[in-house]
Design an enzyme around this catalytic site. Sequence first.
Site, PDB file in Angstrom:
ATOM      1  N   ASP A 168      -6.405   0.718   8.508  1.00 21.67           N
ATOM      2  CA  ASP A 168      -5.877   0.514   7.382  1.00 21.67           C
ATOM      3  C   ASP A 168      -5.851  -1.073   6.846  1.00 21.67           C
ATOM      4  O   ASP A 168      -5.857  -0.686   5.554  1.00 21.67           O
ATOM      5  CB  ASP A 168      -5.848   1.880   7.398  1.00 21.67           C
ATOM      6  CG  ASP A 168      -6.412   3.460   7.269  1.00 21.67           C
ATOM      7  OD1 ASP A 168      -7.617   3.113   7.143  1.00 21.67           O
ATOM      8  OD2 ASP A 168      -5.917   4.207   7.171  1.00 21.67           O
ATOM      9  N   ASP A 193      -1.885  -1.831  10.370  1.00 18.96           N
ATOM     10  CA  ASP A 193      -3.207  -1.065  11.224  1.00 18.96           C
ATOM     11  C   ASP A 193      -4.117  -1.638  10.659  1.00 18.96           C
ATOM     12  O   ASP A 193      -4.314  -2.361  10.270  1.00 18.96           O
ATOM     13  CB  ASP A 193      -2.887   0.002  11.607  1.00 18.96           C
ATOM     14  CG  ASP A 193      -2.611   1.135  10.474  1.00 18.96           C
ATOM     15  OD1 ASP A 193      -2.888   0.349   8.548  1.00 18.96           O
ATOM     16  OD2 ASP A 193      -1.867   1.738   9.908  1.00 18.96           O
ATOM     17  N   ASP A 210       0.312  -2.631   5.861  1.00 12.12           N
ATOM     18  CA  ASP A 210       0.324  -1.730   7.082  1.00 12.12           C
ATOM     19  C   ASP A 210       0.010  -3.011   8.184  1.00 12.12           C
ATOM     20  O   ASP A 210      -1.264  -3.478   8.106  1.00 12.12           O
ATOM     21  CB  ASP A 210       0.267  -0.382   7.562  1.00 12.12           C
ATOM     22  CG  ASP A 210       0.867   0.361   6.753  1.00 12.12           C
ATOM     23  OD1 ASP A 210       2.621   0.192   6.227  1.00 12.12           O
ATOM     24  OD2 ASP A 210       0.799   1.499   6.713  1.00 12.12           O
ATOM     25  N   GLU A 238       0.458  -1.492  -0.055  1.00  9.98           N
ATOM     26  CA  GLU A 238      -0.244  -0.071  -0.125  1.00  9.98           C
ATOM     27  C   GLU A 238       1.134   1.538  -0.156  1.00  9.98           C
ATOM     28  O   GLU A 238       1.608   1.416   0.393  1.00  9.98           O
ATOM     29  CB  GLU A 238      -0.798   0.170   1.152  1.00  9.98           C
ATOM     30  CG  GLU A 238      -0.196  -0.020   2.685  1.00  9.98           C
ATOM     31  CD  GLU A 238      -1.133   0.256   3.783  1.00  9.98           C
ATOM     32  OE1 GLU A 238      -1.905   1.830   3.584  1.00  9.98           O
ATOM     33  OE2 GLU A 238      -1.454  -0.500   4.437  1.00  9.98           O
TER      34      GLU A 238
END
Length: 648
Positions: free
Chosen positions: A513, A511, A509, A435
């Site tokens: 998102d 997290d 990532d 990403e």
Amino acid sequence: MTSNYSADQIQVLEGLEPVRKRPGMYIGSTGPKGLHHLVYEVVDNSIDEALAGYCTHIEIEINADGSVTVTDNGRGIPTDIHPTTGRSALETVLTVLHAGGKFGGGGYKVSGGLHGVGVSVVNALSEWVEVKVWREGKEHFQRFERGNPIGMLEAIANADHPTGTQVSFLPDTEIFKDGIEFDYNTLAGRLKELAYLNAGVKITFGDARGTTGAAGREGKAREEVYFYEGGIREYVTYMTSEKEPLHGDIIYVSGEKNDVQVEVALQWCVDAYSDNLLGFANNIRTIDGGTHLEGLKAVLTRTINSIARKRNKIKENEANLGGENVREGLTGVISVKVPDPEFEGQTKTKLGNTEVRGIVDSLVGEALTEFLEFNPQVADSVIEKAVQAFKAAEAARRARELVRRKSVLESSTLPGKLADCSAKDPSVSEIYIVEGDSAGGSAKQGRDRQFQAILPLRGKILNIEKTDDAKIYKNTEIQSLITALGLGIKGDEFDASQLRYHRVILMTDADVDGAHIRTLLLTFFYRYQRALVDQGYIYIACPPLYKLERGKNHYYCYSDRELQEQIRQFPANASYTIQRFKGLGEMMPTQLWETTMNPETRTLKQVQIEDAAEADRIFTVLMGDRVAPRREFIETYGSKLNLMELDI
């Protein structure tokens, strides 16, 4: 330099030795998949008794010591002396490969299992096996250790007990070096599937280990009963429970021809844009399809087109609806029982019997035509949805052609932001889908250019579950994905030879998102080209969450628990620093290589579909149009799944 190669170097493996020497040949692997396969092999024998009409109840229990017991109320394994081996039939079945009632001796008309080697393979790969058989008014018992009988088969008591067989076994840690802990949900998925496929057979599954959950009878931590009078009709109902059906009753076809039994259940749904057809042959999930699915797809296309022309829904000068148009929004199960099944490949994932295609075609064609002619409203609804799908496909084709023409005008057909690898052999090549440009930059600098390609995606891709094909092909990020991987268009049969990389690795990532982007990508692959997932080409990278530094030493930790365990190993007054990686872009290229991209040190999770029906349902709930089922799911499972960071 000479080499002596003589008769004394030829190794002869006797009895069950070949199984212990090369277990992967018989159960696929000595990892979790092979471990659970042992249970399926024993259960398959009980299911075969049910198919023959002699068994109505199968009980499976994971015992407190980690062993498994499978009990059925079938006829009981024969206990008399076998004329060839001179030993009891039970001992013969447990200790001789390819011994059983499935090789034309009249024991079974139809059977699943693993070519009749099942229970002997379980015996070979277990520390111990204990078998009880109830028949002819007696209870018989025999114990085996690592495949070898301990004593003779004994009739230990007179028993006023229904006939049946009980097999208990403890897998051998010498074989299964990664551990012998059975996963409840993995077994439950398969057992539930077997109950759907065998209407009227009751399957009870219990777990006596110290698992959390509602207390059941006799102190069991967990127990479930699977019993479906409606069989595969109930299976389709379960799979479409979160969708809006296009017609009221599930279309059901059941018949037999030339000793081949065929069952089909079909339900078209309003709010679905892909099809989900599950195929089974002798209770075995045929993930690679085969002649039964080919026959079903062909007869669906022909019948719907024929009815559409009869009802003047397709004019004389108009083209026929394509198979993918007819199947849009369709959920279905086809289950065939074949006396002499021919499976292609070691893992039995594709049915090869050529006669089955014609049998499915004729049985389903006749019944489906009759149903649609007597239910014109259902016929019109299905045809209308197929016509809409045809028009959408035409719009998508035009959008696709626009993409292709644009590609021809450009200097390269591959997306510009793709950093390709130099290797041309797809089997050694892998692509990291990352990403953002920041993470893409680190990955490009940290990779091994020889075999690792990097494709950065900007932002979040479209949610395929809510999007029609025309929009998909106009989306830049999805265009890049399709082109970079060498995928065909939706509706085309998956062609592995066109795939440019045999490891497609999602690296996002750690997290909320990142998890969302990973889920959108998985939805794309699952709905757009399911075979990529089914055949094991999709992986998830596992970047570390923390870097822990103490003096000149540093440690990468991949979870909070791992971090705390590492800290506990330090002296009480030790000083250290913790760096939390918020995103891949924060990591230096060398760190990214060392932790997440180096094949020697990285951890990759291969995406596998153990329970196709449940996977399809969950994708619909979490990624579909309807808000109410998603809200209900979150309210029900939020606390269990620890959804503290849910991004609403």
